[in-house]
Scaffold this motif. Structure first.
Motif, PDB file in Angstrom:
ATOM      1  N   GLU A  90       0.820  -1.212   0.000  1.00 42.91           N
ATOM      2  CA  GLU A  90       0.000   0.000   0.000  1.00 42.91           C
ATOM      3  C   GLU A  90       0.853   1.260   0.000  1.00 42.91           C
ATOM      4  O   GLU A  90       0.646   2.169  -0.801  1.00 42.91           O
ATOM      5  CB  GLU A  90      -0.922  -0.014   1.226  1.00 42.91           C
ATOM      6  N   ASN A  91       1.833   1.302   0.883  1.00 38.57           N
ATOM      7  CA  ASN A  91       2.667   2.510   0.976  1.00 38.57           C
ATOM      8  C   ASN A  91       3.545   2.675  -0.255  1.00 38.57           C
ATOM      9  O   ASN A  91       3.808   3.796  -0.706  1.00 38.57           O
ATOM     10  CB  ASN A  91       3.545   2.468   2.229  1.00 38.57           C
ATOM     11  N   GLU A  92       4.011   1.544  -0.799  1.00 43.56           N
ATOM     12  CA  GLU A  92       4.822   1.624  -2.018  1.00 43.56           C
ATOM     13  C   GLU A  92       3.987   2.181  -3.169  1.00 43.56           C
ATOM     14  O   GLU A  92       4.505   2.878  -4.034  1.00 43.56           O
ATOM     15  CB  GLU A  92       5.371   0.240  -2.377  1.00 43.56           C
ATOM     16  N   SER A  93       2.699   1.855  -3.171  1.00 41.56           N
ATOM     17  CA  SER A  93       1.820   2.406  -4.209  1.00 41.56           C
ATOM     18  C   SER A  93       1.775   3.928  -4.110  1.00 41.56           C
ATOM     19  O   SER A  93       1.776   4.626  -5.134  1.00 41.56           O
ATOM     20  CB  SER A  93       0.404   1.860  -4.053  1.00 41.56           C
ATOM     21  N   HIS A  94       1.703   4.443  -2.899  1.00 40.05           N
ATOM     22  CA  HIS A  94       1.716   5.905  -2.715  1.00 40.05           C
ATOM     23  C   HIS A  94       2.983   6.492  -3.330  1.00 40.05           C
ATOM     24  O   HIS A  94       2.936   7.502  -4.038  1.00 40.05           O
ATOM     25  CB  HIS A  94       1.677   6.252  -1.221  1.00 40.05           C
ATOM     26  N   ARG A  95       4.112   5.839  -3.068  1.00 40.53           N
ATOM     27  CA  ARG A  95       5.389   6.389  -3.568  1.00 40.53           C
ATOM     28  C   ARG A  95       5.491   6.231  -5.078  1.00 40.53           C
ATOM     29  O   ARG A  95       5.959   7.131  -5.776  1.00 40.53           O
ATOM     30  CB  ARG A  95       6.556   5.660  -2.897  1.00 40.53           C
ATOM     31  N   TYR A  96       5.048   5.088  -5.576  1.00 41.93           N
ATOM     32  CA  TYR A  96       5.104   4.847  -7.016  1.00 41.93           C
ATOM     33  C   TYR A  96       4.208   5.852  -7.741  1.00 41.93           C
ATOM     34  O   TYR A  96       4.576   6.407  -8.783  1.00 41.93           O
ATOM     35  CB  TYR A  96       4.671   3.405  -7.313  1.00 41.93           C
ATOM     36  N   GLY A  97       3.047   6.107  -7.153  1.00 35.02           N
ATOM     37  CA  GLY A  97       2.142   7.104  -7.720  1.00 35.02           C
ATOM     38  C   GLY A  97       2.789   8.474  -7.739  1.00 35.02           C
ATOM     39  O   GLY A  97       2.675   9.232  -8.713  1.00 35.02           O
ATOM     40  N   ARG A  98       3.489   8.790  -6.666  1.00 34.90           N
ATOM     41  CA  ARG A  98       4.158  10.103  -6.598  1.00 34.90           C
ATOM     42  C   ARG A  98       5.251  10.198  -7.664  1.00 34.90           C
ATOM     43  O   ARG A  98       5.443  11.232  -8.299  1.00 34.90           O
ATOM     44  CB  ARG A  98       4.754  10.297  -5.203  1.00 34.90           C
TER      45      ARG A  98
END
Length: 1580
Positions: free
Chosen positions: A1028-1036
């Motif tokens: 979940e948190n990696e998705s936030h970073r990947y999205g950023r």
């Protein structure tokens, strides 16, 4: 009588032999002297036998009398022995009825009177026997005389016993004993007087002794005199004991109290060994059994009271209980028990007789004696006296005077301790007997604690090995005293804060392991050992409940004071209850933390222990029942840890070690605690919900981070972060924690994650990763350069020895490199003082080289050697060692914070309520902060300039590109970009900015277009594999990448300034050494807009696929990513509508099933709607022309982009040349052979270079060809009269094409999109059109002059072919050309087979086909417009008719139409390519290894180029090409020509495709259709 039995023959033959034998036996017996008593018994037995024979009448009297007479000479005591025998016979014969036997006996005794004295016989025989023998006259008179003598001897009073009988004598005695003893009176003189009085007045000596004791009792201070008197007077200790016992017995009546002086006398006599304790103890009351019973009763009562306090009691029951308690108290008051044993014990302790006192205590239950205050105080007094000399020497604190203790005059008392070793003699055992009752004497408590402190200082300073063993023993003794005496005593003290602090002075010298063990014993065992402690525990719990019920934010101060009072004595019980409440009610955390300010240092330490014990509770589950989230109790405790450890000075070592141990055991739940502690104590937050302003602030210096980087403005963390740092360094936990966390990230998935829910595994992985980032950030910002460098090993050791993942290893090493470079730079600046900016920059570069060169060497071992063919270690290390701080200065963030401070200053000035002095302070603070920020900004600006200069110097050596540029980009993405962009939010921004920087620096061999294309085209796999948190970073990361692209897309001027003439935007890829290209090689602005549109479409397709999988992870992650990239995507209206439709569907489906997905989808949906106003139609996003239906020849539509390719592009493998049946017909046998040769050459090149088909795929193809061969041969024979090689080739090509078409149709029917295959098909089609162009050029047909227009037209052409857009799965992994990459690709396909079953089969089918050289990786795209659908159907029908005719008349065309105009062929081929596009729906790369669409993948190896040029020269015989086609470069048009997207909803496309496929199937023959199905079944 005895066991000796004489033979009967002796008596029968008495005169002959018996007499002789008997005498002989007696002589032998008398001669033995060894065993006196045994011999006597044997002689008695022999004589008894002989006499018994006479009584029986068996032997004559005179014979026996003579023998007995002779026997008297053998022993002196023989008459006495014989008298004993007569005595026994007297008793036996007296009881017999036969009178003759009695007569025989009497005669025998009478005959022996001559040699047995009368006196002996009178002593032993009965008076009646004596009378019959004539020894006395009358038995009756004899008896009377005996009674009179006995009475006179034993019962007649010779001395006077009673005082009244001889009052004068006793009066004189008392006067003598009571005289003044201060003069020269000694006990010896008094004793003589007493003797005289006894003799003169006939006083009874025992009565005199009793009076001496009585006088001693009244004069108990005269110990020396009376003790020496008694010692001289008495001779029998037992007599004295009886008299004393009689005195004690007198006071054992109810309501009687034994006087203390009597106890004192008894103690003194015991002490001087005049009586024995065992003799006296039996006279004392109560009995030991009664004492034990009483103790048991006390414990049971205490437990009952404790139970009542815990239980809920009704009011009626309460009143009854109170009445019962009153009755009991009254009974106790009536009869106070008088325990004489305890009285004696107290007296013994008072005089210092520890030996006897210990013996009495041992007879009683533990701590029973000392539970009586008088005894406890007496023992305390004795301990005071024992430790006094040592305390004076070592324990008295500076400035304290103390009260001197007078030692006992008793020489037999315990010897005072002069050294710590002496304490082991008596003091420690005395303290152990005292136990919790040391609480009665706080002064002694303090003395013992101070002695402990003095010992610990000596222990820590003394390192001699010979003394060490003794010291260790003493240490264990002190620890035992702390456990058994000090802590229990503290529990019984009434809230004595001073004692608690005093005790902490000792405890803080112990390591925390010892302390925590003591607290554990105190909490869990001590309170059950004694009735008083049981009661105290119950009362503490009751009081704690009372306070906690009333604790609120408003009354924190009052409640805090109550908590403080309660905690001074019983912290473990109080904290245990408080923590249990916090675990249930997390809203108590804030008031509880605030209320703890009145605790002592010891209490804080105990609190730390209690928290760790609560965390480690094995009975509590750390997961909630749904197994997807961490339990709330653990979260509450973690939050409490952070707050408490930050606010109060509590030692952290135990907690940190606990977390470390849990990580060692492979448990990562407790990282939550570390995360909270670091966040609260150091003010370092880890959150992926940062705003863009915060993220910008985080790229600045430390001051900017603190001011603008976090949600909560955390102030005053300096002290707490220093404490945390010290704890980590002192216990060497900094690096182990980092390494364990880095390793545990994978452990969460592969070791822990087996049985856990996927959601929980992701959460734990994120927690582990976030904590690592947070903890590493803390170490980097708080450790000094020396500390950091000393602890963190080099990068190769971190990765290879400690198995740290590379991203984590560089994360830990990065601050070290920055520190080293700065320190080296400062050294160089000091060495040469030059102020010029240029000199500074050169020094900085030199410093970087010195520091980073070992790193460049170290990183080589991290990856296989082939990696470094494309990427230089220097580039790799530079990428991983820099941060956003090095690349850009966040001027806006600095300005924003400075403005905030200015506004604050203004608000302070305008606020009239603030006092002047406070105003001044606040303004000073704000001004100081402002100056700091401005200074920091200036410093960062200089730093960034230095770094950019360094990168400018380095860039030419970054990328070697020994293989293709595509391969270089692959390695860059795989080893650098993707691992780092999901590491942290700042790293995500850094990765995007670094790509932009590499482009701006005009780095050779770096294709910016290709990099962006690969990032945007292949997001499904990366999104699906994120937490979940990696998705936030990947999205950023994607958002930042899109920002750059959007900026270039928005304005031609910006594009031309930042992209035109940059090597990253070249569309021709030459060998590494060949420089530059003309302007025509650059991608122009309009084509770039097409490319951007294509990227947006790829993102839409990937998003739709993820949303439609139904998989939780796919949907959650894509929604997170979409939310992050919302500022930049979607920009095109129809793409936004397609997304909106799918998201709406998710909202409906997940509303009741998965509420968290529903919430995410609803949030995104709302934000997407608000963005709609900013979306534009497709024709505004990129220039879009309506092409004429079929008027323009395909070659002209394809434009110069096609003709720009070299001749070798026609030299495909058989698969490549067989794409168009018609084309094969027109070629002669002569031309086919060279083509085939060239094909084989090209195939060799491609496989050797890694971009063509693998050997494995060839093997699969051969196998499949064998399987198909049977039916194919028959069909070929029917169609072809001659079996020429050309016709064989043509037939084989056509059959392969038909099989492929059948497979595609089948896949479409199953509703699945096979992207990799479709991509390859589209590539073929485009290659065909390029061939047609070449053919036209050879035939002298005019070519379109405007390359740009042709490019657009070709993209329109593709758009027509891309109508079959399916909203299903787009599978686009990153292309690989090395074997390692192909393996990964294969794994990805396996993974993808779960979501798309048909996809794997399509991959297999395609892998069987020979691969063309990977000169192009075309971008797959699906686009449909309603306006064009009719045109397409018409074109399809035309192309199908042509195809049908060509099949029927194949042989005739081969013979007759060989010289037919190429234009007709070209037209048919273009229609054929359109038809193929219609069928397949998407362009696809031919390369099996690179199934993703990408900008370009040129072959740059010289070998391949030579081979391709050879094949092109052979091809020239067939058709003449312009010079342009023979140039070394290959033009890439796919990236430049994205097809437009239709405005129709994506769902309708399936139906259209199906109808088109149906028409096609109708036109093809029945046999062929069957064949297609069979072959596709085989492949399936």
């Amino acid at each position: 009588m005895a066991t000796l039995i004489l033979p009967g023959e002796w008596f029968k033959n008495w005169e002959k032999s018996g007499k002789h034998e008997f005498v002989q036996l007696c002589k032998e017996l008398t001669e033995k002297t060894d065993h006196g008593s045994e011999i006597r018994a044997d002689i008695q037995a022999a004589l008894y036998e002989l006499c018994w024979q006479v009584v029986q009448g068996n032997l004559k009297l005179d014979l026996v009398a003579n023998v007995l007479g002779d026997m008297m000479e053998l022993r002196d005591d023989m008459p006495s022995i014989l008298a004993d025998v007569f005595c026994i016979l007297d008793l036996e014969t007296g009881a017999l009825e036969e009178k003759n036997k009695r007569d025989h006996y009497t005669q025998l005794v009478g005959a022996c009177l001559f040699f047995v004295p009368e006196v002996i016989l009178k002593e032993r025989l009965d008076p009646e026997t004596l009378e019959s023998l004539g020894l006395i006259k009358q038995a009756h008179q004899f008896n009377q005389k005996i009674v009179k003598i006995k009475t006179k001897l034993f019962y007649k009073q010779q001395k006077f016993n009673l005082l009244r009988e001889e009052n004068e004598g006793y009066a004189k005695l008392i006067t003598e004993l009571g005289q003044d003893l201060s003069g020269n009176i000694t006990s010896h003189l008094v004793l003589e007087s007493i003797k005289s009085l006894i003799g003169c007045f006939n006083l009874d000596p025992n009565r005199v002794l009793d009076i001496i004791l009585e006088v001693y009792k009244s004069r108990s201070d005269q110990d020396e005199f009376f003790l020496s008197l008694i010692k001289s007077y008495m001779c029998e200790p037992l007599t004295l004991c009886h008299i004393l016992g009689f005195k004690f017995k007198f006071y054992q009546e109810p309501n009687e109290e034994t006087p203390r002086s009597l106890y004192h006398i008894a103690a003194a006599l015991l002490h001087h060994n005049l009586i024995e304790l065992e003799d006296l103890y039996v006279h004392l009351m109560p009995l030991d059994a009664t004492i034990i019973e009483e103790h048991r009763k006390d414990i049971s009562e205490a437990k009952q009271i404790a139970r009542k306090l815990v239980m809920v009691v009704l009011p009626s029951e309460k009143s009854e209980d109170k009445e019962k308690e009153k009755e009991k108290e009254e009974e106790k008051n009536e009869k106070p028990p008088d325990n004489q044993k305890l009285g004696l014990l107290e007296a013994l302790l008072r005089i210092g007789d520890w030996h006897h006192a210990q013996s009495i205590m041992d007879q009683m239950p533990s701590f029973y004696a000392t539970s009586h205050k008088a005894i406890a105080l007496a023992l305390c007094q004795l301990v005071h006296l024992t430790v006094e000399p040592l305390y004076r020497r070592a324990g008295v604190p500076k400035g304290a005077r103390g009260c001197a203790m007078h030692p006992l005059r008793n020489k037999r008392a315990p010897r005072p301790a002069e050294s710590f070793e002496d304490l082991r003699r008596d003091t420690f055992s005395m303290l152990c007997y005292l136990g919790p009752h040391l609480s009665h004497d706080p002064i002694l408590f303090a003395k013992i604690v101070r002695l402990g402190k003095a010992f610990m200082k000596e222990y820590q300073s003394d390192g001699k090995p010979d003394v060490k063993d003794k010291m260790e023993t003493l240490l264990s003794c002190f620890l035992s005293i702390a456990d058994q005496v000090l802590l229990p005593s503290l529990s019984l003290m009434e809230c004595n804060a001073c004692m608690s602090e005093e005790l902490w002075g000792l405890f803080k010298l112990f390591p925390y392991q010892h302390r925590y063990r003591l607290y554990g014993q105190w909490k869990n065992e001590t309170y059950s050992s004694h009735p008083l402690l049981v009661k105290v525990k119950a009362q503490t719990v009751e009081r704690a409940k009372y306070i906690m019920k009333r604790l609120t934010k408003e009354n924190v101060k009052q409640s805090g004071r109550q908590i403080g009072k309660l905690s001074h004595s019983n912290p473990t019980i109080l904290f245990d209850y408080m923590l249990s409440q916090i675990q249930w009610y997390d809203n108590l955390i804030v008031p509880v933390v605030d209320s703890l300010k009145y605790l002592t240092s010891l209490n804080y330490d105990v609190l730390a222990y209690c928290i760790i014990e609560a965390l480690a509770n094995p009975e509590k589950e750390k997961m909630k029942h749904d197994d997807t989230t961490i339990s709330s109790w653990l979260q509450s405790l973690a939050s409490l840890c952070g707050s408490v450890f930050r606010k109060y000075p509590i030692e952290l070592a135990g907690l940190l070690q606990y977390v470390t141990n849990q990580l060692k055991a492979g448990k990562s739940f407790d990282l939550l605690i570390l995360k909270e502690v670091v966040q609260k104590m150091a003010g370092i937050e880890i959150t992926d919900e940062m705003t863009s302003e915060q993220l910008e602030a985080m790229t600045g210096g430390e001051q900017l981070k603190a001011e603008g980087g976090y949600f909560g403005q955390i102030r005053n963390t300096k002290k707490s972060s220093q404490r945390l740092k010290d704890a980590l360094l002192d216990h060497e936990l900094a690096l182990p924690l980092c390494l364990l966390m880095a390793q545990q990230r994978n452990g969460v998935v592969f070791l822990e994650g087996g049985e856990k829910h996927l959601k929980l595994v992701g959460h734990l992985y994120d927690q582990c990763h976030d904590t690592l980032v947070q903890f590493g950030g803390f170490l980097a910002s708080n450790l000094s350069t020396e500390d950091y460098i000393k602890r963190v090993p080099s990068i190769d050791i971190l990765c290879n020895q400690f198995h740290t993942p590379h991203d984590a290893a560089f994360f830990l090493s990065r601050p070290m490199y920055a520190h080293q470079i700065l320190s080296k730079y400062d050294e160089l600046k000091k060495a040469e003082k030059g102020n010029r900016q240029q000199q500074k920059v050169h020094k900085y570069v030199a410093a970087c080289e010195q520091v980073m060169t070992p790193v460049h060497e170290a990183v080589v071992s991290l990856h296989p050697a082939r990696v470094w063919d494309d990427l230089r270690p220097q580039f790799y290390a530079t990428f991983w060692s820099l941060t956003m701080y090095d690349l850009a200065v966040p001027h806006a963030a600095y300005e924003r914070e400075v403005n905030k401070l200015k506004a604050q200053i203004k608000a302070i000035e305008e606020n009239p309520e603030i006092p002047l002095n406070k105003k001044k302070k606040e303004k000073e603070r704000c001004t100081a902060l402002q100056e700091k920020l401005q200074e920091e900004e200036k410093k960062q600006l200089e730093h960034v300039q230095r770094v950019l200069h360094r990168l400018k110097l380095e860039k030419d050596n970054w990328l070697l590109a020994k293989s293709t540029k595509n391969e270089t980009i692959t390695k860059f993405l795989q080893l650098c970009l993707f691992p780092r962009c999901i590491f942290s939010s700042i790293d995500a921004v850094y990765c995007a900015r670094f790509v932009e920087l590499v482009h701006q620096q005009k780095t050779p061999n770096f294709c910016t277009l290709l990099c962006y294309d690969r990032v945007f085209s292949a997001i499904i796999y990366t999104v699906a594999s994120c937490t979940e948190n990696e998705s936030h970073r990947y999205g950023r990361f994607l958002c930042c990448m899109l920002e750059t692209v959007t900026r270039w897309h928005s304005d031609r001027a910006i594009y031309e300034k930042e992209c035109v003439n940059y090597p990253g935007f070249l569309t021709i890829f030459r060998a590494t050494g060949f420089d530059g290209g003309n302007k025509a090689d650059q991608l122009d602005y309009e084509n770039f807009r097409h490319v951007v549109h294509k990227w947006h479409y790829m993102l839409t397709k990937a998003s739709v696929h993820c949303l439609e999988t139904g998989d939780y992870t796919h949907i959650r992650n894509i929604l997170i990513v979409l939310t992050k990239i919302l500022p930049c995507y979607p920009k095109v209206l129809n793409l936004g509508q397609a997304l909106e439709c799918r998201v709406h569907k998710i909202c409906l489906e997940e509303k009741d099933k998965r509420p968290d997905l529903y919430a995410l989808a609803m949030g995104y949906s709302g934000r997407l709607k608000s963005q709609k106003v900013h979306m534009v139609p497709e024709n505004e996003f990129h220039h879009k022309e309506q092409p004429a239906r079929s008027a323009t020849p395909a070659s002209q539509q394809n434009g110069p982009g096609s003709t720009g390719k070299p001749a070798t592009s026609t030299n495909k493998t058989e698969e490549g040349t067989s794409e168009d049946g018609d084309r094969g017909k027109d070629k002669s046998q002569g031309t086919t052979k060279p083509v085939n040769k060239a094909n084989s050459a090209a195939a060799k090149v491609t496989t050797s270079n890694g971009n063509g088909a693998l050997n494995s795929t060839k093997a699969v193809k051969e196998r499949d060809d064998k399987e198909k061969s049977g039916k194919e041969k028959k069909e070929k024979k029917e169609k072809t009269p001659g079996n020429t090689p050309e016709l064989k080739a043509e037939n084989r090509r056509e059959k392969q094409r038909d099989e492929r078409t059948g497979k595609e149709e089948r896949a479409v029917r199953e509703g699945k999109e096979k992207t990799p295959k479709a991509d390859r098909e589209k590539v073929k089609a485009e290659e065909k059109s390029s061939k047609d162009d070449k053919a036209k050029a050879g035939n002298g047909e005019p070519m379109e002059p405007s390359r740009e227009r042709d490019t657009i037209k070709e993209s329109k052409n593709k758009e027509k072919g891309d109508r079959s857009a399916v909203a299903g799965s787009l599978k686009s992994p990153v292309p690989r050309s090395e074997s390692a990459e192909s393996e990964r690709d294969h794994k990805r396909r396996k993974l993808d087979s779960h979501s798309s079953p048909s996809h794997s089969s399509s991959v297999k089918d395609n892998s069987n086909e020979p691969k063309e050289p990977a000169s192009k990786h075309h971008v797959n795209y699906n686009s449909v417009t309603r306006s064009k659908s009719r045109e397409r159907e018409m074109e399809k029908k035309d192309s199908e008719n042509v195809q049908g005719r060509s099949k029927e008349k194949k042989e005739e065309k081969d013979r007759k139409d060989r010289k037919r105009d190429h234009a007709v062929n070209d037209r048919e081929t273009s229609q054929e390519s359109k038809r193929r596009k219609d069928e397949n729906g998407t362009n696809s790369s031919k390369n099996s290894k690179s199934t993703s669409p990408s900008c370009d993948s040129p072959l740059s190896a010289e070998k391949e180029k030579s081979k391709r040029s050879k094949s092109s020269s052979k091809e020239k015989a067939e058709s003449v090409k312009p010079e342009r086609t023979s140039s070394g470069g290959k033009k890439v048009n796919s990236a430049c020509r994205p097809p437009p997207v239709s405005h129709t909803p994506l769902e309708s496309r399936h139906d259209k495709e199906k109808s088109e496929k149906k028409e096609k199937r109708d036109s093809s023959g029945g046999k062929e259709e069957k064949k297609h199905h069979k072959s596709s079944d085989k492949h399936r």
